[in-house]
Design a protein around this motif. Structure first.
Motif, mmCIF file in Angstrom:
data_model
loop_
_atom_site.group_PDB
_atom_site.id
_atom_site.type_symbol
_atom_site.label_atom_id
_atom_site.label_comp_id
_atom_site.label_asym_id
_atom_site.label_seq_id
_atom_site.Cartn_x
_atom_site.Cartn_y
_atom_site.Cartn_z
ATOM 1 N N THR A 277 0.840 -1.201 0.000
ATOM 2 C CA THR A 277 0.000 0.000 0.000
ATOM 3 C C THR A 277 0.875 1.250 0.000
ATOM 4 O O THR A 277 0.568 2.245 -0.660
ATOM 5 C CB THR A 277 -0.947 -0.016 1.211
ATOM 6 N N HIS A 278 1.979 1.201 0.732
ATOM 7 C CA HIS A 278 2.952 2.298 0.720
ATOM 8 C C HIS A 278 3.525 2.477 -0.689
ATOM 9 O O HIS A 278 3.651 3.617 -1.179
ATOM 10 C CB HIS A 278 4.069 2.007 1.715
ATOM 11 N N ASP A 282 -0.376 5.318 -1.229
ATOM 12 C CA ASP A 282 -1.457 5.635 -0.298
ATOM 13 C C ASP A 282 -0.896 5.601 1.121
ATOM 14 O O ASP A 282 -1.069 4.628 1.866
ATOM 15 C CB ASP A 282 -2.596 4.637 -0.461
ATOM 16 N N LEU A 283 -0.227 6.681 1.504
ATOM 17 C CA LEU A 283 0.460 6.716 2.795
ATOM 18 C C LEU A 283 -0.524 6.729 3.956
ATOM 19 O O LEU A 283 -0.237 6.155 5.018
ATOM 20 C CB LEU A 283 1.378 7.930 2.860
ATOM 21 N N GLU A 284 -1.662 7.365 3.778
ATOM 22 C CA GLU A 284 -2.643 7.401 4.860
ATOM 23 C C GLU A 284 -3.155 6.002 5.168
ATOM 24 O O GLU A 284 -3.215 5.583 6.338
ATOM 25 C CB GLU A 284 -3.816 8.308 4.479
ATOM 26 N N LEU A 285 -3.515 5.242 4.130
ATOM 27 C CA LEU A 285 -4.014 3.888 4.349
ATOM 28 C C LEU A 285 -2.910 2.976 4.862
ATOM 29 O O LEU A 285 -3.141 2.152 5.750
ATOM 30 C CB LEU A 285 -4.597 3.329 3.052
ATOM 31 N N SER A 286 -1.702 3.107 4.341
ATOM 32 C CA SER A 286 -0.589 2.296 4.813
ATOM 33 C C SER A 286 -0.348 2.536 6.308
ATOM 34 O O SER A 286 -0.141 1.583 7.074
ATOM 35 C CB SER A 286 0.678 2.622 4.017
ATOM 36 N N GLY A 287 -0.396 3.792 6.722
ATOM 37 C CA GLY A 287 -0.225 4.105 8.134
ATOM 38 C C GLY A 287 -1.357 3.561 8.982
ATOM 39 O O GLY A 287 -1.126 3.080 10.096
ATOM 40 N N GLN A 288 -2.575 3.619 8.453
ATOM 41 C CA GLN A 288 -3.719 3.082 9.187
ATOM 42 C C GLN A 288 -3.587 1.567 9.341
ATOM 43 O O GLN A 288 -3.845 1.016 10.416
ATOM 44 C CB GLN A 288 -5.018 3.418 8.459
ATOM 45 N N GLU A 291 -1.014 0.865 12.024
ATOM 46 C CA GLU A 291 -1.529 1.139 13.369
ATOM 47 C C GLU A 291 -2.417 -0.005 13.849
ATOM 48 O O GLU A 291 -2.311 -0.444 15.009
ATOM 49 C CB GLU A 291 -2.319 2.454 13.351
ATOM 50 N N HIS A 350 7.871 5.974 7.916
ATOM 51 C CA HIS A 350 6.471 6.411 7.925
ATOM 52 C C HIS A 350 5.661 5.648 8.988
ATOM 53 O O HIS A 350 4.954 6.259 9.796
ATOM 54 C CB HIS A 350 5.853 6.195 6.547
ATOM 55 N N CYS A 354 3.352 6.139 12.986
ATOM 56 C CA CYS A 354 1.932 5.814 13.054
ATOM 57 C C CYS A 354 1.611 4.792 14.134
ATOM 58 O O CYS A 354 0.441 4.544 14.426
ATOM 59 C CB CYS A 354 1.430 5.279 11.707
#
Length: 355
Positions: A277-278, A282-288, A291, A350, A354
């Motif tokens: 995903t990274h 899509d950094l937001e989804l990868s971080g989610q 987490e 990244h 998160c």
């Protein structure tokens, strides 16, 4: 008039609740599963064997077969041993390896399989695929999906937490796999089955957003139901495409290159999904994803799963060879080891912020 619907292969019985094993006999008495009452039971040496004493009185006429492991040899041996039994159905009782062996053996002798899961480590418990160890490492074999699925929450609570949490990683990886499939449609024109994607991605999103832990019954039910949906999505697609993309290519590469490691399938797939995903940007989804994986004590870096950075980079570079003809973000970017190393370094920085 044209046919306006399609038939979806799915289990006749899905029973997910505390105490479900107490009603196993009534499930097997269903005339659609067993007309004569002749049942074979494949049982593991671990969790499955521990349940034999409890369940044997429910099935006095059943023949029990001990399956030592999840190898192709064991599955073939099981099929040969059952050939003269004239059974109506085969019950696979144990973890994912034994259920996979039972599915393969059932396919060889033409028996429907009822899967009785003792953990929730991955979506193989309801999928049309058996993953078995062989002389070349590990192979995936197409088989009919189980005709019935029993998940007793009282039994699942006794499984090692690591095994159950691994199932969360496997299901979350559906989100990445579906994104890879849609990428392939845009780049190569590959046809995407929208219904399969809807089911697989919904299962992944449910796990991604569920606030509970495996200590909660509603979380266990949600995980078990997600595993069922994921398996059915593969039936709909006629392949593993809705649940297997770059995430699973990385998992298979780790298995092939480092066969003596003891990481769980779902652990590797969850990590692979977050990294893929990274790579898609899509950094937001990868971080989610990172987490949520970390919250369930699943690895989000190679070091946390027992691999060095160099080993993980080598696995990512090798990964496309594990599924020739499958197009994912790895095939699309076609990164060399140096570029993969740079991308992984960025990924670690990244996700560290998160989790």
């Amino acid at each position: 008039m044209p046919v306006l619907t399609r038939l979806v292969p799915s289990p006749l019985v899905v029973d997910i609740r505390a105490g479900a094993l107490d009603d196993l006999q009534s499930v097997l008495a269903d005339q659609r599963i067993s007309a004569s009452g002749r049942i074979a039971v494949a049982v593991s040496a671990g969790s499955g064997a521990a349940l034999r004493e409890r369940l044997a009185p429910q099935m006095p006429g059943a023949d029990w077969y001990a399956v030592p492991d999840g190898t192709l040899d064991s599955a073939v041996r099981l099929a040969e041993e059952m050939r003269s039994g004239h059974y109506d159905a085969l019950v696979g009782l144990g973890g994912g390896k034994i259920i996979d062996a039972a599915k393969y053996a059932g396919a060889r002798v033409g028996l429907p399989v009822v899967a009785v899961a003792t953990n929730l480590a991955h979506d193989g418990l309801c999928s049309p695929v058996s993953t078995l160890d062989n002389d070349a490492g590990r192979g995936s074999y197409g088989v009919p999906s189980p005709i019935g699925l029993i998940v007793d929450l009282d039994v699942i609570r006794q499984a090692p937490a690591r095994f159950v949490n691994a199932g969360i990683g496997d299901i979350i990886s559906n989100i990445s796999a579906c994104a890879d499939w849609e990428l392939s449609k845009r780049v190569t024109g590959e046809q995407v089955d929208g219904l399969a994607v809807a089911m697989a991605r919904s299962a992944g999103e449910l796990m991604l957003r569920h606030p509970g832990t495996i200590a909660d019954d509603n979380m266990l039910v949600a995980l078990a139901e997600s595993l069922v949906l994921s398996g059915i999505s593969m039936n709909i697609a006629g392949s593993t495409r809705p649940s297997s993309g770059a995430c699973h290519e990385i998992n298979h590469a780790l298995d092939i290159l480092y066969p003596t490691r003891n990481a769980q399938h779902g652990e590797q797939c969850g990590l692979g999904a977050a990294f893929a995903t990274h790579l898609r940007g899509d950094l937001e989804l990868s971080g989610q994803m990172a987490e949520v994986l970390a919250r369930h004590r699943l690895p989000v870096t190679a070091a946390q799963i027992g691999f060095s950075d160099e080993e993980f980079v080598a696995a990512v570079h090798y990964a496309p060879q594990t599924r020739p003809g499958r197009f994912t973000i790895l095939e699309h970017l076609d990164l060399d080891p140096s570029a993969i190393r740079d991308a992984y370094t960025d990924y670690v920085k990244h996700v560290s912020s998160c989790t």
